[in-house]
Write a protein that holds these residues in place. Structure first.
Motif, PDB file in Angstrom:
ATOM      1  N   VAL B  46       0.828  -1.200   0.000  1.00 54.97           N
ATOM      2  CA  VAL B  46       0.000   0.000   0.000  1.00 54.97           C
ATOM      3  C   VAL B  46       0.860   1.247   0.000  1.00 54.97           C
ATOM      4  N   ALA B  47       1.904   1.225   0.798  1.00 56.37           N
ATOM      5  CA  ALA B  47       2.780   2.392   0.873  1.00 56.37           C
ATOM      6  C   ALA B  47       3.430   2.668  -0.471  1.00 56.37           C
ATOM      7  N   LEU B 127       9.635  13.525   3.153  1.00 58.94           N
ATOM      8  CA  LEU B 127       9.926  13.159   4.541  1.00 58.94           C
ATOM      9  C   LEU B 127       9.291  11.822   4.881  1.00 58.94           C
ATOM     10  N   LEU B 128       8.019  11.741   4.560  1.00 56.56           N
ATOM     11  CA  LEU B 128       7.281  10.530   4.911  1.00 56.56           C
ATOM     12  C   LEU B 128       7.875   9.316   4.221  1.00 56.56           C
ATOM     13  N   LYS B 129       8.214   9.518   2.996  1.00 59.17           N
ATOM     14  CA  LYS B 129       8.771   8.404   2.239  1.00 59.17           C
ATOM     15  C   LYS B 129      10.034   7.883   2.913  1.00 59.17           C
ATOM     16  N   ASN B 130      10.876   8.785   3.293  1.00 57.43           N
ATOM     17  CA  ASN B 130      12.109   8.363   3.971  1.00 57.43           C
ATOM     18  C   ASN B 130      11.818   7.629   5.256  1.00 57.43           C
ATOM     19  N   LYS B 131      10.953   8.200   6.018  1.00 56.36           N
ATOM     20  CA  LYS B 131      10.646   7.600   7.314  1.00 56.36           C
ATOM     21  C   LYS B 131      10.062   6.213   7.151  1.00 56.36           C
ATOM     22  N   LEU B 132       9.154   6.096   6.214  1.00 55.74           N
ATOM     23  CA  LEU B 132       8.537   4.786   6.040  1.00 55.74           C
ATOM     24  C   LEU B 132       9.548   3.785   5.527  1.00 55.74           C
ATOM     25  N   GLN B 133      10.411   4.262   4.693  1.00 59.05           N
ATOM     26  CA  GLN B 133      11.414   3.329   4.190  1.00 59.05           C
ATOM     27  C   GLN B 133      12.295   2.824   5.327  1.00 59.05           C
ATOM     28  N   LEU B 138      13.563  -1.680   8.990  1.00 60.41           N
ATOM     29  CA  LEU B 138      13.596  -2.271  10.328  1.00 60.41           C
ATOM     30  C   LEU B 138      12.765  -3.550  10.360  1.00 60.41           C
ATOM     31  N   GLN B 139      11.606  -3.454   9.762  1.00 58.80           N
ATOM     32  CA  GLN B 139      10.718  -4.615   9.736  1.00 58.80           C
ATOM     33  C   GLN B 139      11.419  -5.791   9.092  1.00 58.80           C
ATOM     34  N   GLN B 140      12.023  -5.507   7.973  1.00 55.41           N
ATOM     35  CA  GLN B 140      12.685  -6.597   7.256  1.00 55.41           C
ATOM     36  C   GLN B 140      13.811  -7.194   8.077  1.00 55.41           C
ATOM     37  N   GLN B 141      14.503  -6.323   8.745  1.00 55.30           N
ATOM     38  CA  GLN B 141      15.605  -6.820   9.573  1.00 55.30           C
ATOM     39  C   GLN B 141      15.090  -7.743  10.665  1.00 55.30           C
TER      40      GLN B 141
END
Lengths: 615, 153
Positions: B46-47, B127-133, B138-141
Motif C-alpha cells: 500500500v505504501a 519526509l514521509l517516504k524516507n521515514k517509512l522506508q 527495520l521490519q525486514q531486519q
C-alpha cells in the motif's frame, strides 16, 4: 459439489461471500478497499475504471450483489455510474469519497445511493454494508408479492386502499397496470401480502402522484430518472419499475397537455382577456394534481372517477388532477359554476370557434396552453401546458384579474395527463409536485360534452391545501380545470359553480382565475407559489378551460368559468362566469366543486370527466 | 534473540515517534492490523502504491500550476482531492493536512498559495517516504533475524 450447491451454500452464508464490485481510480484506496472487503469475507472484484465496472455489470447482472464506488473519478463521475447502475441493474450502490460535504452526501442520496462513506474507510463500516443488499431484496419481494387486494378494485375504484381518498379517482386503468402495483402506504391502505406472489399493482393515488411530481420537478423533467425519482419519493414498496412506467405515462401526458395548451392559448388569445371562456385548467402539477384531487379531495373522486384517464390521467383525475392541492374538491372543475365568468357564453362561442378542427388531440399536442390568465395574482404561475417548462411548470392561475391572463402552458412534462385521443385532456402536469396546484388536466373526450374534461382540478385541490400560496393557486386552477367546458349542459354549471370556485378560492391568494382555466396540464411551477403564469397560457382557448383563475376571490368577482363544454371539439370549456362569491374558501369549495362536478357528470351521463386519456 | 529484541524495540520506538510527530495516524495502525499471513506485505504494498500515486499527482499539480496562460484550478483541485483521499487512507496525516489547506487555496484560485502548498506537499511527501522506508527496513531486519513484527498500538 455442483455449482448450484456451491452457489446456494454461498448464499446461505450470507453475508459471507457477498459479491462486491469496488470502483476507485486511486490505486492506494482501491487496494485498501479491496483488502478490507476481503477481510470482511466478501467476494471482491476491483477496478479502477468506471467504464469497466459498467461493462462487467452489464455482462451479467447477477454477478454482483453490491457496488461500492468512489465519487471522483476521471473517466466517469461517480454519480453517473450510480445512476446507470440504478437504472439498469437496480443494485445497491454505496458511494465513497474523501469529501464529506453535506451537499455531496445529499447528492449521493438523491441519486439513489444507499449509503455514503467517507475515506478513509474503516473496516467496521464495511462490515455492515450487506444490510443494503438484504434491504433491497426484501423490498423487491414485498413489492411483488403484496397488494393483492387493491388490484381487484383498482380498476373501478382505485383500489381498496386508495379508494377512500382517491377513491374513484384512482381508477385503475389498464395503462396503469404496471408490472407491479403497490398499494400506497400513504393512503393508509397498505394491503401488503408479501406472501402472495401476485404482482401487486401500484395505485397511483393522489398522494403518490403528488410525490412523484414533486420529485420530477425537483430533478427537472429532463433529468428525472426513475431511480432518482424513487429515492426522492421515498415510498416503500414502490419499485423503480413502477416509477418508470408512471414516468413514461407522465411524459406522454405532458406532451398531450402541451398540445392542448397551445390550442388553448390560441383560443385564449383570440378571445381576449378576462373573460376567457376557457377553462383554465390549472396545471396539474404533474400528476400530482390529479392525485391530490382524486384522492383526498372528495370531489375529485367523484368527478374523476369517471374519467378513465389513460394512465396517468386517470390518476390525475384524482385529486391530483385537480391540481390544486387543497382545493376542496376536485370539483374544481367548476363546471359551470365558475362564478366569475360572466360572459361565458360569449366566450364559449369564441372558444368554440377557436377550437380548431384539431380536436383534442391537436390541441393538446404541442399546444402550449397559454391561457392568459390575467394576472395571476398570486400565483403568477402559469401552468404551462404543452411546453411545459421542465422544471417550472407553472400553473397558470389567473391572477385575480382576468382569467384570461393565466397562461397555461402545457406541461410538457406531464405527459401523463394525456388527453385521450378524443378528448382533450388538459392535464396539468404538475411538475412541481409541491404545492403547485396541479394542473388540472382536462381531458376532453370527444363527443361528450363533458366527457373529457380533465382535471382541472388539480389545481383546485391544491388550492385547498395551500393556503394562499402556491397551493392555493394551484387549486384555483384546479377549480378551473374542473370547469370542464361543457357545451351542452350549461345548467350543470350552475350548481356547480359554487363548488368549483370555491376551490378556487382556495387560494386565498388564489388567483382569480377568471377565465379560462388553463387546464392543460400546466406545469405548476414548483416555485411559484401560486400558479405561475406560464408564458404559454395565453388564453386557453379551446381546451377545456377550467377557469379556476377566474375565480378571483379577492375581487369578488370571480369568474368562474362556467363550464361550457364545447362539445364539439370535445373540449370541455368552461365559460368563465363571474362569480362573485367564489373566491372564498378555497378549501371547501373545491371539494364541493368536485362533488358537484361529479354529480353533474352523472347528470349528464357523461362518463366522465374522466379523463379519458386515450393515450 | 537479543538482536531481534533490539530491533523490535527500535521498531516500536520509531513507530511511536512517527505517530507522535504526526507523520502517521491511526489509519496506519489499521493497515498494519490488516496485514496478516495471507497478505504479509500488505503495508509495504500500500505504501508503495501511495508513493507512486503521490508522485504522479504532484507532477500533475506542478504542471497545472506552471501554466502561464491560466491555471486550471479545477484540475489542481481534483488532484489535491485525490491526494487527500489516498493520504488519509494510508494514514499520512501531515500530507493530508497540507492537502486540506491546498484545497482552500485552489478554491480561492490563489496561485501563490497553491504553489506554496505544493512545495509543502512535496516536502512532506519526501519526509514521509524516507521515514517509512526506514521503518520497513527495520521490519525486514526483524523478520530476517527471525523475529516478528511487534504490533504497535
Amino acid at each position: 459439489m455442483t455449482v448450484e450447491q456451491i452457489v446456494s451454500e454461498g448464499k446461505d452464508q450470507f453475508p459471507i461471500g457477498m459479491r462486491v464490485l469496488a470502483v476507485d481510480d486511486d490505486p492506494t484506496c482501491l487496494l485498501l478497499l479491496g483488502t478490507l472487503l476481503r477481510r470482511c469475507q466478501y467476494h471482491v472484484t476491483t477496478t479502477s475504471q468506471a467504464k469497466t465496472a459498467l461493462k462487467m455489470l452489464r455482462e451479467n447482472k447477477n454477478k454482483f450483489d453490491l457496488v461500492i464506488s468512489d465519487v471522483h473519478m476521471p473517466d466517469m463521475d461517480g454519480f453517473k455510474l450510480l445512476e446507470h447502475v440504478g437504472l439498469e441493474m437496480d443494485l445497491p450502490v454505496i458511494m465513497l469519497s474523501a469529501n464529506g460535504d453535506t451537499k455531496l452526501v445529499m447528492k449521493g442520496i438523491t441519486h439513489g445511493a444507499c449509503d455514503y462513506l467517507l475515506k478513509p474507510v474503516r473496516i467496521e463500516e464495511l462490515q455492515n454494508i450487506w444490510q443494503h443488499v438484504v434491504r433491497r431484496k426484501k423490498k423487491d419481494r414485498c413489492n411483488s408479492g403484496s397488494k393483492d387486494k387493491p388490484h381487484p378494485d383498482s380498476g373501478e375504484d382505485a383500489g381498496i386502499g386508495n379508494v377512500d381518498n382517491n377513491g374513484k379517482l384512482n381508477k385503475k386503468r389498464k395503462d396503469q397496470n404496471e408490472d407491479e402495483d403497490d398499494e400506497r402506504d400513504e393512503n393508509g391502505h397498505d394491503n401488503e401480502d408479501p406472501s402472495a406472489q401476485k404482482k401487486p399493482r401500484v395505485v397511483w393515488s393522489v398522494e403518490l402522484h403528488r410525490k412523484f411530481v414533486a420529485a420530477v420537478n425537483q430533478l427537472g423533467i429532463d433529468k428525472a430518472v426513475p431511480k432518482k425519482i424513487l429515492e426522492l419519493m421515498n415510498v416503500e414498496k414502490l419499485t423503480r419499475e413502477n416509477v418508470a412506467s408512471h414516468l413514461q405515462k407522465f411524459r406522454l401526458y405532458l406532451k398531450r397537455i402541451s398540445c392542448v395548451a397551445n390550442q388553448q392559448a390560441n383560443m385564449a388569445a383570440a378571445l381576449g382577456t378576462a373573460d376567457s371562456a376557457y377553462l383554465r385548467m390549472g396545471s396539474l402539477n404533474g400528476l400530482g394534481n390529479f392525485h391530490t384531487l382524486a384522492g383526498s379531495d372528495q370531489l375529485h373522486n367523484a368527478a374523476f372517477r369517471s374519467f378513465p384517464p389513460s394512465g396517468v390521467l386517470g390518476r390525475l383525475n384524482t385529486p391530483a388532477g385537480l391540481g390544486i392541492r387543497g382545493l376542496p374538491s376536485p370539483g374544481t372543475f367548476q363546471l359551470g359554476h365558475v362564478q366569475n365568468s360572466g360572459n361565458p357564453t360569449n366566450d364559449l362561442s369564441k372558444l368554440q370557434s377557436f377550437v380548431p378542427g384539431n380536436h383534442n388531440t391537436n390541441i393538446l399536442q404541442g399546444m402550449p396552453m397559454s391561457l392568459e390568465l390575467d394576472r395571476l395574482q398570486h400565483n403568477k404561475s402559469v401552468g404551462h401546458i404543452g411546453e411545459l417548462p421542465t422544471t417550472d411548470s407553472t400553473t397558470v392561475f389567473p391572477g385575480s384579474g382576468s382569467l384570461v391572463d393565466a397562461r397555461i402552458t402545457g406541461f410538457s412534462n406531464n405527459p401523463l395527463l394525456g388527453v385521450t385521443s378524443n378528448s382533450l385532456m388538459l392535464e396539468g402536469s404538475s411538475q412541481q409536485a409541491t404545492s403547485h396546484t396541479s394542473v388540472s388536466a382536462i381531458g376532453f373526450q370527444n363527443g361528450n360534452a363533458l366527457s373529457d374534461f380533465t382535471l382541472i382540478a388539480p389545481a383546485s385541490n391544491q388550492l385547498q391545501d395551500s393556503k394562499a400560496d402556491s397551493q392555493g393557486q394551484a387549486s384555483l386552477i384546479n377549480c378551473n380545470a374542473g370547469q370542464i367546458i361543457r357545451s351542452a349542459p350549461q345548467e350543470w354549471n350552475a350548481p356547480r359553480k359554487d363548488a368549483p370556485y370555491q376551490s378556487h378560492a382556495l387560494i386565498n391568494s388564489s388567483i382569480p382565475i377568471n377565465s379560462a382555466m388553463i387546464q392543460l396540464g400546466q406545469c405548476l411551477d414548483r416555485n411559484n407559489s401560486i400558479f405561475h403564469r406560464t408564458t404559454d397560457l395565453d388564453s386557453v382557448g379551446p381546451l377545456n378551460f377550467v377557469d379556476p383563475l377566474s375565480i378571483k376571490h379577492s375581487e369578488g368577482d370571480n369568474y368562474i368559468m362556467e363550464p361550457s363544454v364545447i362539445e364539439k371539439e370535445g373540449y370541455l370549456m368552461f365559460q368563465p362566469r363571474p362569480h362573485g362569491s367564489h373566491v372564498p374558501d378555497n378549501t371547501g369549495s373545491l371539494k364541493d366543486l368536485a362533488s358537484a362536478m361529479m354529480k353533474q357528470e352523472d347528470d349528464f351521463g357523461c362518463n366522465g370527466y374522466s379523463l379519458r386519456t386515450s393515450i | 534473540m537479543d538482536v531481534v529484541n533490539q530491533l523490535q524495540r527500535q521498531f516500536i520506538d520509531y513507530s511511536a515517534s512517527l505517530h507522535r510527530e504526526g507523520f502517521l495516524d491511526d489509519q496506519f495502525t489499521q493497515l498494519q492490523k490488516l496485514q496478516d499471513d495471507n497478505s504479509p506485505d500488505f503495508v509495504v504494498e500500500v505504501a508503495s502504491l501511495f508513493f507512486e500515486d503521490c508522485e504522479k499527482l504532484i507532477n500533475n499539480m506542478a504542471r497545472a500550476l506552471e501554466q502561464q496562460q491560466g491555471v486550471d484550478f479545477k484540475q489542481v483541485d481534483a488532484s489535491v482531492h485525490q491526494l487527500k483521499g489516498s493520504s488519509s487512507s494510508i494514514g499520512a496525516m501531515r500530507v493530508k493536512d497540507v492537502c486540506i489547506a491546498f484545497r482552500s487555496f485552489c478554491e480561492a484560485q490563489n496561485r501563490e498559495g497553491c504553489l506554496r502548498c505544493l512545495q509543502q506537499v512535496t516536502h512532506e511527501y519526501s519526509l514521509l517516504k524516507n521515514k517509512l522506508q526506514t521503518l520497513f527496513r527495520l521490519q525486514q531486519q526483524i523478520l530476517a533475524a527471525g523475529g516478528s513484527i511487534p504490533v504497535v498500538e
